[in-house]
Design a protein around this motif. Structure first.
Motif, PDB file in Angstrom:
ATOM      1  N   TRP A  63      28.612  40.987  46.280  1.00 47.73           N
ATOM      2  CA  TRP A  63      28.714  39.597  45.810  1.00 47.73           C
ATOM      3  C   TRP A  63      29.851  38.863  46.527  1.00 47.73           C
ATOM      4  O   TRP A  63      30.937  39.406  46.719  1.00 47.73           O
ATOM      5  CB  TRP A  63      28.961  39.609  44.291  1.00 47.73           C
ATOM      6  CG  TRP A  63      29.060  38.252  43.650  1.00 47.73           C
ATOM      7  CD1 TRP A  63      28.073  37.589  42.998  1.00 47.73           C
ATOM      8  CD2 TRP A  63      30.228  37.406  43.574  1.00 47.73           C
ATOM      9  NE1 TRP A  63      28.541  36.379  42.519  1.00 47.73           N
ATOM     10  CE2 TRP A  63      29.861  36.234  42.873  1.00 47.73           C
ATOM     11  CE3 TRP A  63      31.540  37.508  44.044  1.00 47.73           C
ATOM     12  CZ2 TRP A  63      30.740  35.198  42.607  1.00 47.73           C
ATOM     13  CZ3 TRP A  63      32.428  36.462  43.790  1.00 47.73           C
ATOM     14  CH2 TRP A  63      32.019  35.332  43.083  1.00 47.73           C
ATOM     15  N   LYS A  64      29.576  37.597  46.898  1.00 47.41           N
ATOM     16  CA  LYS A  64      30.610  36.760  47.536  1.00 47.41           C
ATOM     17  C   LYS A  64      30.605  35.386  46.852  1.00 47.41           C
ATOM     18  O   LYS A  64      29.547  34.923  46.398  1.00 47.41           O
ATOM     19  CB  LYS A  64      30.296  36.547  49.024  1.00 47.41           C
ATOM     20  CG  LYS A  64      30.374  37.794  49.876  1.00 47.41           C
ATOM     21  CD  LYS A  64      31.758  37.908  50.496  1.00 47.41           C
ATOM     22  CE  LYS A  64      31.971  39.123  51.360  1.00 47.41           C
ATOM     23  NZ  LYS A  64      31.136  40.272  51.182  1.00 47.41           N
ATOM     24  N   ASP A 108      34.993  25.486  42.403  1.00 50.83           N
ATOM     25  CA  ASP A 108      35.367  26.767  41.796  1.00 50.83           C
ATOM     26  C   ASP A 108      35.249  27.912  42.811  1.00 50.83           C
ATOM     27  O   ASP A 108      36.096  28.815  42.850  1.00 50.83           O
ATOM     28  CB  ASP A 108      34.494  27.070  40.567  1.00 50.83           C
ATOM     29  CG  ASP A 108      34.883  26.225  39.373  1.00 50.83           C
ATOM     30  OD1 ASP A 108      34.796  24.977  39.469  1.00 50.83           O
ATOM     31  OD2 ASP A 108      35.290  26.787  38.343  1.00 50.83           O
ATOM     32  N   GLY A 109      34.197  27.832  43.645  1.00 49.65           N
ATOM     33  CA  GLY A 109      33.977  28.893  44.630  1.00 49.65           C
ATOM     34  C   GLY A 109      35.122  28.989  45.629  1.00 49.65           C
ATOM     35  O   GLY A 109      35.564  30.086  45.973  1.00 49.65           O
ATOM     36  N   ALA A 110      35.614  27.837  46.080  1.00 47.11           N
ATOM     37  CA  ALA A 110      36.701  27.842  47.072  1.00 47.11           C
ATOM     38  C   ALA A 110      37.977  28.450  46.500  1.00 47.11           C
ATOM     39  O   ALA A 110      38.847  28.907  47.248  1.00 47.11           O
ATOM     40  CB  ALA A 110      36.971  26.416  47.551  1.00 47.11           C
ATOM     41  N   GLN A 111      38.080  28.440  45.190  1.00 47.77           N
ATOM     42  CA  GLN A 111      39.299  28.985  44.568  1.00 47.77           C
ATOM     43  C   GLN A 111      39.052  30.363  43.934  1.00 47.77           C
ATOM     44  O   GLN A 111      39.787  30.788  43.043  1.00 47.77           O
ATOM     45  CB  GLN A 111      39.820  28.009  43.526  1.00 47.77           C
ATOM     46  CG  GLN A 111      40.247  26.690  44.166  1.00 47.77           C
ATOM     47  CD  GLN A 111      40.769  25.713  43.148  1.00 47.77           C
ATOM     48  OE1 GLN A 111      41.869  25.864  42.650  1.00 47.77           O
ATOM     49  NE2 GLN A 111      39.977  24.705  42.820  1.00 47.77           N
ATOM     50  N   THR A 112      38.000  31.011  44.385  1.00 47.76           N
ATOM     51  CA  THR A 112      37.677  32.344  43.869  1.00 47.76           C
ATOM     52  C   THR A 112      38.170  33.376  44.867  1.00 47.76           C
ATOM     53  O   THR A 112      37.779  33.344  46.041  1.00 47.76           O
ATOM     54  CB  THR A 112      36.160  32.445  43.619  1.00 47.76           C
ATOM     55  OG1 THR A 112      35.829  31.453  42.643  1.00 47.76           O
ATOM     56  CG2 THR A 112      35.774  33.815  43.099  1.00 47.76           C
ATOM     57  N   ARG A 113      39.060  34.220  44.420  1.00 49.97           N
ATOM     58  CA  ARG A 113      39.807  35.076  45.361  1.00 49.97           C
ATOM     59  C   ARG A 113      39.828  36.535  44.911  1.00 49.97           C
ATOM     60  O   ARG A 113      39.665  36.837  43.737  1.00 49.97           O
ATOM     61  CB  ARG A 113      41.285  34.606  45.418  1.00 49.97           C
ATOM     62  CG  ARG A 113      41.479  33.102  45.519  1.00 49.97           C
ATOM     63  CD  ARG A 113      41.448  32.636  46.951  1.00 49.97           C
ATOM     64  NE  ARG A 113      41.283  31.189  47.042  1.00 49.97           N
ATOM     65  CZ  ARG A 113      42.262  30.293  46.952  1.00 49.97           C
ATOM     66  NH1 ARG A 113      43.498  30.694  46.738  1.00 49.97           N
ATOM     67  NH2 ARG A 113      42.005  29.004  47.080  1.00 49.97           N
ATOM     68  N   ARG A 114      40.133  37.387  45.862  1.00 45.70           N
ATOM     69  CA  ARG A 114      40.499  38.761  45.541  1.00 45.70           C
ATOM     70  C   ARG A 114      42.009  38.799  45.380  1.00 45.70           C
ATOM     71  O   ARG A 114      42.718  38.004  46.002  1.00 45.70           O
ATOM     72  CB  ARG A 114      40.126  39.683  46.705  1.00 45.70           C
ATOM     73  CG  ARG A 114      38.659  40.022  46.757  1.00 45.70           C
ATOM     74  CD  ARG A 114      38.497  41.185  47.723  1.00 45.70           C
ATOM     75  NE  ARG A 114      37.114  41.532  47.932  1.00 45.70           N
ATOM     76  CZ  ARG A 114      36.406  42.273  47.093  1.00 45.70           C
ATOM     77  NH1 ARG A 114      36.935  42.711  45.967  1.00 45.70           N
ATOM     78  NH2 ARG A 114      35.159  42.572  47.359  1.00 45.70           N
ATOM     79  N   GLY A 159      37.483  43.442  42.251  1.00 46.83           N
ATOM     80  CA  GLY A 159      36.704  42.266  41.894  1.00 46.83           C
ATOM     81  C   GLY A 159      37.310  40.945  42.339  1.00 46.83           C
ATOM     82  O   GLY A 159      38.294  40.890  43.086  1.00 46.83           O
ATOM     83  N   TRP A 160      36.663  39.882  41.878  1.00 43.31           N
ATOM     84  CA  TRP A 160      37.027  38.524  42.263  1.00 43.31           C
ATOM     85  C   TRP A 160      37.492  37.752  41.033  1.00 43.31           C
ATOM     86  O   TRP A 160      36.964  37.949  39.950  1.00 43.31           O
ATOM     87  CB  TRP A 160      35.814  37.798  42.834  1.00 43.31           C
ATOM     88  CG  TRP A 160      35.293  38.359  44.118  1.00 43.31           C
ATOM     89  CD1 TRP A 160      34.436  39.399  44.270  1.00 43.31           C
ATOM     90  CD2 TRP A 160      35.597  37.885  45.440  1.00 43.31           C
ATOM     91  NE1 TRP A 160      34.170  39.619  45.598  1.00 43.31           N
ATOM     92  CE2 TRP A 160      34.867  38.699  46.350  1.00 43.31           C
ATOM     93  CE3 TRP A 160      36.405  36.860  45.953  1.00 43.31           C
ATOM     94  CZ2 TRP A 160      34.918  38.507  47.723  1.00 43.31           C
ATOM     95  CZ3 TRP A 160      36.454  36.673  47.324  1.00 43.31           C
ATOM     96  CH2 TRP A 160      35.725  37.490  48.190  1.00 43.31           C
ATOM     97  N   SER A 191      35.739  38.054  37.490  1.00 46.59           N
ATOM     98  CA  SER A 191      36.321  38.906  36.443  1.00 46.59           C
ATOM     99  C   SER A 191      36.858  38.107  35.252  1.00 46.59           C
ATOM    100  O   SER A 191      37.267  38.711  34.259  1.00 46.59           O
ATOM    101  CB  SER A 191      37.468  39.737  37.023  1.00 46.59           C
ATOM    102  OG  SER A 191      36.970  40.551  38.048  1.00 46.59           O
ATOM    103  N   ASN A 192      36.901  36.785  35.368  1.00 51.94           N
ATOM    104  CA  ASN A 192      37.425  35.980  34.245  1.00 51.94           C
ATOM    105  C   ASN A 192      36.559  36.169  33.003  1.00 51.94           C
ATOM    106  O   ASN A 192      35.369  36.469  33.119  1.00 51.94           O
ATOM    107  CB  ASN A 192      37.363  34.472  34.576  1.00 51.94           C
ATOM    108  CG  ASN A 192      38.070  34.084  35.827  1.00 51.94           C
ATOM    109  OD1 ASN A 192      37.786  34.624  36.886  1.00 51.94           O
ATOM    110  ND2 ASN A 192      38.982  33.143  35.736  1.00 51.94           N
ATOM    111  N   PRO A 193      37.145  35.911  31.817  1.00 54.56           N
ATOM    112  CA  PRO A 193      36.260  35.740  30.667  1.00 54.56           C
ATOM    113  C   PRO A 193      35.422  34.488  30.891  1.00 54.56           C
ATOM    114  O   PRO A 193      35.853  33.572  31.605  1.00 54.56           O
ATOM    115  CB  PRO A 193      37.233  35.543  29.489  1.00 54.56           C
ATOM    116  CG  PRO A 193      38.532  35.144  30.086  1.00 54.56           C
ATOM    117  CD  PRO A 193      38.560  35.672  31.497  1.00 54.56           C
ATOM    118  N   ILE A 194      34.229  34.447  30.323  1.00 57.33           N
ATOM    119  CA  ILE A 194      33.309  33.334  30.601  1.00 57.33           C
ATOM    120  C   ILE A 194      32.761  32.758  29.306  1.00 57.33           C
ATOM    121  O   ILE A 194      32.331  33.505  28.419  1.00 57.33           O
ATOM    122  CB  ILE A 194      32.132  33.841  31.472  1.00 57.33           C
ATOM    123  CG1 ILE A 194      32.637  34.316  32.828  1.00 57.33           C
ATOM    124  CG2 ILE A 194      31.063  32.751  31.656  1.00 57.33           C
ATOM    125  CD1 ILE A 194      31.630  35.145  33.594  1.00 57.33           C
ATOM    126  N   GLY A 195      32.784  31.432  29.216  1.00 56.28           N
ATOM    127  CA  GLY A 195      32.168  30.763  28.071  1.00 56.28           C
ATOM    128  C   GLY A 195      30.720  30.411  28.399  1.00 56.28           C
ATOM    129  O   GLY A 195      30.409  30.057  29.542  1.00 56.28           O
TER     130      GLY A 195
END
Ligand code: PEP
Ligand code: CO
Length: 463
Positions: A7-8, A244-250, A256-257, A286-290
């Motif tokens: 996943w990316k 959100d994608g641009a700020q998704t990091r390892r 995970g991300w 990996s964040n919690p998700i609503g």
């Protein structure tokens, strides 16, 4: 996390996507996207993990989630008074709840990134001209000209910057103990409750909080530090996947991300398609998700969605935010809870009593009735009691300002008074007084649940 190890953050582009702007200037978009990808994160992975851990407590009834803020933040409202007032009302509400419910309250603002909005139509007619709909300051401007309504990628940089400014101030205020009013609950504005039947109870509670604060200050002999470091988390609807994608990091030393633009991203009721881009994106972080769930929805599809976003069945991972509306709650919520429970899916149940109870006045102002909002909360508590399940939080649209957007509350705001200070561009929010009153009434309802459970356990029915 996604079952796929490959996943990316940009893979969502291979899936059908809703509510995403098309940027006509691709060259500019590419430049902006690259810049955003290189900016430092707004939040940290350890804060995110810390929140997830606290949500485990909310899942099991040992804490309560208070999520609230504007329907849509705007760039212009990134000002000191707006931020202070929102923080103040959320903190005061949490103090009321902690005092009454005797458990920790997890505070999550719709804050520092809640700049994008889903719309029912791509275009709207403004003064006879068909224009792209306003989709929130992250995408375009509310100004009704073709140029200003055209999605502009530079707004993502502005959104990042406004979020950073907001967070910087929030961190300073919450870490520095800078809220004098919290040390002096006796200053809280109470007069509006005078006409309310709970006025005495409310006044007694504030006195009791005041005494508790004094007591702690006295025994710790350090009144500046006692209330220091109240924790505040951020959340926004993950709508613009580019942002959100641009700020998704390892991050180092963790698998995970992480979406590091916010602690708790949520997926809206309109973009939670099982095979859509938003869910694919969210399945990898990996964040919690609503997850917002309200009509129209298919029970089984939502069950599959929960599994897809939480394949390992982690506790503290999924905040299931029901927003049924009073017209549907009795038909839909009991069965839905039964299904989630019978499949053993671990979730934190939260209630958004706002979005299913919106209507327009004769003068075409969008509003909500305080009583309907309260009704949905009370009914949700009651249905969870009935289903032997457990409500772990609420999700509210509110502001710390004295706006007139929702009718009702102790002051009895009527439809003809809405115009006096109606400010929202989006959905109507509870104002300062309505929010405090709501916190108090939510806490009462919680206590009712606890006392019924105690009674049942006393009677030997169940714990
Ligand atoms: C919102 O939270 O502002 C919103 C649009 O909610 P929903 O996705 O539940 O309609
Ligand atoms: Co809204």
């Amino acid at each position: 996390m996604s079952t796929s190890t490959t996943w990316k953050p940009e893979d969502w582009k291979n899936y059908p996507v809703k509510q995403l702007p098309e940027y006509p200037d691709q060259k500019l978009f590419n430049k902006v996207y690259k810049e955003l990808k290189n900016y430092p994160p707004l939040v940290t992975s350890w804060e995110v993990e810390d929140l997830k851990q606290k949500l485990v407590d909310a899942q099991h009834g040992r804490a309560f989630l208070l999520q609230g803020g504007d329907c849509a933040e705007t760039f212009d409202n990134c000002t000191s008074p707006q931020i202070v007032n929102l923080l103040k009302v959320l903190l005061q509400m949490s103090f009321i709840m902690i005092h009454e419910m005797e458990i920790p309250v997890i505070r999550v603002g719709r804050l520092a990134g809640q700049y994008a909005k889903p719309r029912s139509s791509d275009t709207e007619n403004v003064n006879g001209q068909e224009l792209p709909s306003y989709r929130g300051d992250l995408i375009n401007s509310i100004e009704p000209t073709l140029e200003k309504r055209t999605p502009n990628p530079k707004r993502m940089l502005q959104g990042y910057q406004k979020s950073a400014l907001t967070l910087n101030f929030v961190r300073a205020l919450t870490e520095g103990g800078g809220f004098a009013d919290l040390h002096h609950p006796e200053y809280w504005e109470l007069d509006f409750m005078r006409r309310n039947k709970y006025y005495k109870e409310y006044g007694d509670m504030v006195n009791s909080i005041t005494h508790a604060v004094r007591f702690v200050e006295t025994i710790t002999n350090n009144n500046l530090n006692t209330l220091k470091q109240v924790q505040m988390y951020t959340s926004h609807e993950t709508l613009n996947l580019h942002y959100d994608g641009a700020q998704t990091r390892r991050v180092p030393h963790k698998d995970g991300w992480y979406n590091l633009s916010t602690h708790l991203p949520w997926v809206g009721n309109r973009t939670r398609d099982l095979d859509g881009a938003h869910i694919h994106y969210l399945s990898g972080i990996s964040n919690p998700i609503g997850i917002k769930v309200g009509p129209p929805f298919d029970d089984d599809e939502v069950l599959r969605l929960i599994e897809k976003l939480n394949p390992k069945g982690q506790d503290g991972k999924i905040v299931l935010i029901t927003r049924m509306g009073m017209n549907h709650i009795h038909d839909r919520l009991p069965k839905f809870i039964q299904k989630v429970t019978s499949e053993g899916l671990p979730v934190i149940w939260s209630c958004d009593p706002m979005h299913g109870n919106t209507y327009s006045t004769e003068e075409n102002l969008k509003t909500r009735n305080f009583d309907a909002i309260l009704d949905e909360i009370r009914t949700t508590f009651a249905i969870h009691r009935e289903e032997k399940s457990h409500l772990g939080g609420v999700h509210l649209e509110l502001t710390g300002d004295n706006v007139t957007e929702c009718v009702g509350g102790a002051k009895g705001l009527k439809a003809d008074g809405l115009k006096s200070n109606y400010q929202t561009f989006c959905d109507p929010r509870l104002n300062y007084q309505q929010s405090l009153e709501m916190a108090f009434l939510i806490a009462k309802e919680w206590k009712q649940t606890v006392s019924e459970k105690k009674q049942e356990s006393f009677n030997g029915v169940r714990v």
